[in-house]
Design a protein around this motif. Structure first.
Motif, PDB file in Angstrom:
ATOM      1  N   ASP A   1       0.831  -1.199   0.000  1.00  0.00           N
ATOM      2  CA  ASP A   1       0.000   0.000   0.000  1.00  0.00           C
ATOM      3  C   ASP A   1       0.869   1.255   0.000  1.00  0.00           C
ATOM      4  O   ASP A   1       2.093   1.184   0.115  1.00  0.00           O
ATOM      5  CB  ASP A   1      -0.902  -0.002   1.234  1.00  0.00           C
ATOM      6  N   THR A   2       0.218   2.410  -0.126  1.00  0.00           N
ATOM      7  CA  THR A   2       0.937   3.680  -0.031  1.00  0.00           C
ATOM      8  C   THR A   2       0.273   4.568   1.015  1.00  0.00           C
ATOM      9  O   THR A   2      -0.904   4.406   1.327  1.00  0.00           O
ATOM     10  CB  THR A   2       0.961   4.440  -1.377  1.00  0.00           C
ATOM     11  N   GLY A   3       1.039   5.536   1.506  1.00  0.00           N
ATOM     12  CA  GLY A   3       0.494   6.512   2.431  1.00  0.00           C
ATOM     13  C   GLY A   3      -0.271   7.602   1.700  1.00  0.00           C
ATOM     14  O   GLY A   3      -0.597   7.484   0.513  1.00  0.00           O
ATOM     15  N   ASP A   4      -0.554   8.682   2.414  1.00  0.00           N
ATOM     16  CA  ASP A   4      -1.307   9.791   1.843  1.00  0.00           C
ATOM     17  C   ASP A   4      -0.530  10.504   0.737  1.00  0.00           C
ATOM     18  O   ASP A   4       0.693  10.496   0.696  1.00  0.00           O
ATOM     19  CB  ASP A   4      -1.644  10.806   2.940  1.00  0.00           C
ATOM     20  N   ALA A   5      -1.299  11.145  -0.144  1.00  0.00           N
ATOM     21  CA  ALA A   5      -0.772  12.070  -1.156  1.00  0.00           C
ATOM     22  C   ALA A   5       0.225  11.415  -2.107  1.00  0.00           C
ATOM     23  O   ALA A   5       1.238  12.002  -2.470  1.00  0.00           O
ATOM     24  CB  ALA A   5      -0.142  13.293  -0.482  1.00  0.00           C
ATOM     25  N   LEU A   6      -0.091  10.210  -2.546  1.00  0.00           N
ATOM     26  CA  LEU A   6       0.754   9.549  -3.543  1.00  0.00           C
ATOM     27  C   LEU A   6       0.815  10.394  -4.805  1.00  0.00           C
ATOM     28  O   LEU A   6      -0.190  10.863  -5.315  1.00  0.00           O
ATOM     29  CB  LEU A   6       0.182   8.172  -3.886  1.00  0.00           C
TER      30      LEU A   6
ATOM     31  N   PRO B   1      -3.675   2.952  -2.323  1.00  0.00           N
ATOM     32  CA  PRO B   1      -3.197   4.247  -1.830  1.00  0.00           C
ATOM     33  C   PRO B   1      -4.159   4.790  -0.775  1.00  0.00           C
ATOM     34  O   PRO B   1      -5.376   4.718  -0.962  1.00  0.00           O
ATOM     35  CB  PRO B   1      -3.205   5.135  -3.079  1.00  0.00           C
ATOM     36  N   ARG B   2      -3.609   5.335   0.291  1.00  0.00           N
ATOM     37  CA  ARG B   2      -4.481   5.952   1.290  1.00  0.00           C
ATOM     38  C   ARG B   2      -5.163   7.170   0.697  1.00  0.00           C
ATOM     39  O   ARG B   2      -6.344   7.429   0.959  1.00  0.00           O
ATOM     40  CB  ARG B   2      -3.679   6.332   2.540  1.00  0.00           C
ATOM     41  N   SER B   3      -4.433   7.936  -0.086  1.00  0.00           N
ATOM     42  CA  SER B   3      -5.017   9.042  -0.847  1.00  0.00           C
ATOM     43  C   SER B   3      -4.048   9.424  -1.948  1.00  0.00           C
ATOM     44  O   SER B   3      -2.858   9.105  -1.893  1.00  0.00           O
ATOM     45  CB  SER B   3      -5.314  10.252   0.056  1.00  0.00           C
ATOM     46  N   LEU B   4      -4.587  10.117  -2.966  1.00  0.00           N
ATOM     47  CA  LEU B   4      -3.760  10.598  -4.062  1.00  0.00           C
ATOM     48  C   LEU B   4      -3.484  12.083  -3.877  1.00  0.00           C
ATOM     49  O   LEU B   4      -4.332  12.832  -3.405  1.00  0.00           O
ATOM     50  CB  LEU B   4      -4.460  10.357  -5.399  1.00  0.00           C
ATOM     51  N   GLY B   5      -2.282  12.500  -4.290  1.00  0.00           N
ATOM     52  CA  GLY B   5      -1.924  13.903  -4.178  1.00  0.00           C
ATOM     53  C   GLY B   5      -2.515  14.738  -5.305  1.00  0.00           C
ATOM     54  O   GLY B   5      -3.220  14.237  -6.186  1.00  0.00           O
TER      55      GLY B   5
END
Length: 242
Positions: free
Chosen positions: A164-169, A184-188
């Protein structure tokens, strides 16, 4: 074979023969200077103890194995060399690398592969925040997850994440490609999910093949992310996103 304990060298500092360099007896500056003065070869670095800038600035056909954990900027500015870290890596491993290969057998701290222009960086564990920040052509493969703001302002190259990825990928991303198997937790800003067409599956497979991992995962399990291209030119309606 005997050890020169004052120099920390096993097998002597020959430019043509394999050498073991022991940071229990040598300074990082001396190890790096010896490597810079050599034309290539195979080296084992022992007792790194989290020291910073180990094997930085290598330029040539080296094969260097580091037996333990390293600190900041290990393998920074790498060119052509193959570097294996048998442990965890601190901030900025492979920072601004130009070519070659760096393999971290453990976890990597923040800014792994920052501003990397070419070559391949593999992290067997997780990578922390800002992995691949300002990526400029390097391929990064993380077998675990990555932290927040990964691939921030990434211009070129590929970031492959098995987890997984953290925020603002991909915040403010340009033309780098992001392949994520997990969530992704969220996209940038300006980063969106994109179609995974055949040409992208081929690109992903080629990166995985280069990393020796093509048989471990199915490329169809990954989602591609990239730039929506709305922030390339300033527009007042996008002010809050800059």
């Amino acid at each position: 074979m005997t050890a020169n304990r004052s120099a920390g060298i096993v097998g002597g500092p020959s430019r043509e023969h394999n050498s073991t360099l022991d940071l229990a007896y040598m300074a990082v500056r001396d190890v790096n200077q010896l490597l810079h003065s050599a034309s290539g070869g195979e080296f084992l670095i022992k007792n790194p103890r989290g020291l910073h800038a180990i094997a930085a600035g290598l330029d040539g056909p080296f094969s260097v194995s580091i037996d333990g954990h390293v600190g900041y900027y290990c393998g920074g500015m790498n060119k052509d060399a193959i570097l294996t870290i048998n442990g965890n890596a601190g901030t900025g491993v492979g920072e601004n690398m130009m070519s070659g290969r760096i393999h971290v057998k453990g976890d990597a701290s923040q800014s792994a592969g920052a501003t990397g222009c070419g070559g391949l960086l593999i992290v067997d564990g997780n990578a922390s925040a800002r992995c691949g920040i300002s990526l400029r052509g390097l391929d990064i493969v993380v077998k675990g997850s990555v932290g927040h703001m990964s691939a921030f302002m990434a211009q070129a190259g590929n970031l492959v994440v098995f987890g997984d990825t953290g925020d603002a990928l991909g915040d403010s991303i340009y033309e780098a490609q992001l392949f994520v198997r997990g969530k992704p937790r969220s996209l940038g800003s300006d980063c969106i999910a994109k179609a995974m067409r055949d040409e992208h599956k081929i690109t992903l497979y080629q990166v995985l093949e280069k990393a020796g991992l093509a048989g471990e995962v199915d490329v169809s399990e990954f989602q591609r992310y990239g730039s929506a291209r709305k922030l390339y030119n300033f527009h007042i309606d996008n002010l809050g996103s800059y």
